[in-house]
Design a protein around this motif. Sequence first.
Motif, mmCIF file in Angstrom:
data_model
loop_
_atom_site.group_PDB
_atom_site.id
_atom_site.type_symbol
_atom_site.label_atom_id
_atom_site.label_comp_id
_atom_site.label_asym_id
_atom_site.label_seq_id
_atom_site.Cartn_x
_atom_site.Cartn_y
_atom_site.Cartn_z
ATOM 1 N N HIS A 189 0.835 -1.193 0.000
ATOM 2 C CA HIS A 189 0.000 0.000 0.000
ATOM 3 C C HIS A 189 0.872 1.246 0.000
ATOM 4 O O HIS A 189 0.467 2.305 -0.461
ATOM 5 C CB HIS A 189 -0.962 -0.036 1.181
ATOM 6 N N ARG A 190 2.083 1.086 0.552
ATOM 7 C CA ARG A 190 3.068 2.191 0.561
ATOM 8 C C ARG A 190 3.263 2.672 -0.876
ATOM 9 O O ARG A 190 3.236 3.862 -1.162
ATOM 10 C CB ARG A 190 4.372 1.611 1.152
ATOM 11 N N LYS A 191 3.379 1.704 -1.784
ATOM 12 C CA LYS A 191 3.643 2.048 -3.195
ATOM 13 C C LYS A 191 2.467 2.841 -3.782
ATOM 14 O O LYS A 191 2.650 3.834 -4.489
ATOM 15 C CB LYS A 191 3.862 0.765 -3.995
ATOM 16 N N LEU A 192 1.238 2.414 -3.436
ATOM 17 C CA LEU A 192 0.040 3.109 -3.917
ATOM 18 C C LEU A 192 0.039 4.557 -3.432
ATOM 19 O O LEU A 192 -0.198 5.490 -4.207
ATOM 20 C CB LEU A 192 -1.217 2.400 -3.389
ATOM 21 N N ILE A 193 0.319 4.741 -2.148
ATOM 22 C CA ILE A 193 0.269 6.071 -1.535
ATOM 23 C C ILE A 193 1.319 6.980 -2.176
ATOM 24 O O ILE A 193 1.051 8.130 -2.543
ATOM 25 C CB ILE A 193 0.495 5.935 -0.017
ATOM 26 N N GLU A 194 2.525 6.415 -2.364
ATOM 27 C CA GLU A 194 3.604 7.224 -2.955
ATOM 28 C C GLU A 194 3.335 7.521 -4.428
ATOM 29 O O GLU A 194 3.524 8.644 -4.890
ATOM 30 C CB GLU A 194 4.944 6.501 -2.773
ATOM 31 N N SER A 195 2.862 6.506 -5.177
ATOM 32 C CA SER A 195 2.638 6.748 -6.606
ATOM 33 C C SER A 195 1.465 7.714 -6.812
ATOM 34 O O SER A 195 1.482 8.524 -7.739
ATOM 35 C CB SER A 195 2.401 5.435 -7.353
ATOM 36 N N PHE A 196 0.481 7.652 -5.909
ATOM 37 C CA PHE A 196 -0.616 8.624 -6.000
ATOM 38 C C PHE A 196 -0.076 10.035 -5.783
ATOM 39 O O PHE A 196 -0.413 10.949 -6.546
ATOM 40 C CB PHE A 196 -1.711 8.303 -4.981
ATOM 41 N N ASP A 198 -6.293 22.102 2.201
ATOM 42 C CA ASP A 198 -5.257 22.903 2.835
ATOM 43 C C ASP A 198 -3.943 22.728 2.071
ATOM 44 O O ASP A 198 -3.609 21.609 1.657
ATOM 45 C CB ASP A 198 -5.099 22.425 4.299
ATOM 46 N N ARG A 199 -3.202 23.811 1.894
ATOM 47 C CA ARG A 199 -1.974 23.758 1.105
ATOM 48 C C ARG A 199 -0.992 22.744 1.703
ATOM 49 O O ARG A 199 -0.398 21.923 0.985
ATOM 50 C CB ARG A 199 -1.341 25.162 1.075
ATOM 51 N N SER A 200 -0.860 22.729 3.001
ATOM 52 C CA SER A 200 0.123 21.796 3.587
ATOM 53 C C SER A 200 -0.335 20.355 3.397
ATOM 54 O O SER A 200 0.481 19.454 3.234
ATOM 55 C CB SER A 200 0.317 22.110 5.073
ATOM 56 N N TYR A 201 -1.666 20.149 3.378
ATOM 57 C CA TYR A 201 -2.191 18.792 3.162
ATOM 58 C C TYR A 201 -1.867 18.331 1.742
ATOM 59 O O TYR A 201 -1.486 17.177 1.526
ATOM 60 C CB TYR A 201 -3.706 18.765 3.408
ATOM 61 N N VAL A 202 -1.982 19.250 0.774
ATOM 62 C CA VAL A 202 -1.614 18.904 -0.609
ATOM 63 C C VAL A 202 -0.145 18.478 -0.657
ATOM 64 O O VAL A 202 0.212 17.481 -1.285
ATOM 65 C CB VAL A 202 -1.864 20.098 -1.563
ATOM 66 N N GLY A 203 0.707 19.205 0.072
ATOM 67 C CA GLY A 203 2.125 18.846 0.110
ATOM 68 C C GLY A 203 2.340 17.469 0.716
ATOM 69 O O GLY A 203 3.132 16.658 0.227
ATOM 70 N N GLU A 204 1.597 17.178 1.786
ATOM 71 C CA GLU A 204 1.728 15.864 2.443
ATOM 72 C C GLU A 204 1.289 14.752 1.488
ATOM 73 O O GLU A 204 1.895 13.674 1.431
ATOM 74 C CB GLU A 204 0.840 15.839 3.697
ATOM 75 N N ILE A 205 0.207 15.006 0.747
ATOM 76 C CA ILE A 205 -0.277 13.999 -0.209
ATOM 77 C C ILE A 205 0.789 13.743 -1.270
ATOM 78 O O ILE A 205 1.125 12.596 -1.578
ATOM 79 C CB ILE A 205 -1.596 14.472 -0.863
ATOM 80 N N GLU A 206 1.364 14.828 -1.797
ATOM 81 C CA GLU A 206 2.351 14.694 -2.867
ATOM 82 C C GLU A 206 3.587 13.954 -2.389
ATOM 83 O O GLU A 206 4.229 13.236 -3.145
ATOM 84 C CB GLU A 206 2.727 16.072 -3.420
#
Lengths: 81, 81
Positions: free
Chosen positions: B2-9, B34-42
Amino acid sequence: MHRKLIESFGIRVRQCREKRGWSQERLAEYSGLDRSYVGEIERGRVIASIVTVQKLAQALNIDLADLLTNCGPPSGPGRSN
Amino acid sequence: MHRKLIESFGIRVRQCREKRGWSQERLAEYSGLDRSYVGEIERGRVIASIVTVQKLAQALNIDLADLLTNCGPPSGPGRSN
């Protein structure tokens, strides 16, 4: 708007499960999720994460994106009844 | 797994954003996140829900399933620079 996504996702999980003749218990077992959580997802009561979607898609042997957009064919090889 | 899914997303969100020449601020503004949340997702640090995926896909003007599998073409009409 997002309500519709959550509900349609739940309906789709149920359709895919029922197409395979599985109980919620079986889908929970295959996906490694809690049975009551699978029920909540199907009733559109909880918002699944992409990891949960992946677990369900793998259990159902369909593509992650398919589970989000349509049910896709019953599983090929992989998990049978 | 799932790590791979989260990172590739996360990588895919960044690719789609950069393809449109947007800053994280702009994507956050368009998606209502939230801008910081977008950064965390990326950076693959947080697990997005399907609602978050929908918000990002709508902001990027691509299909929800596309955002999970590939970046899809830069937005057509809808949001431009």
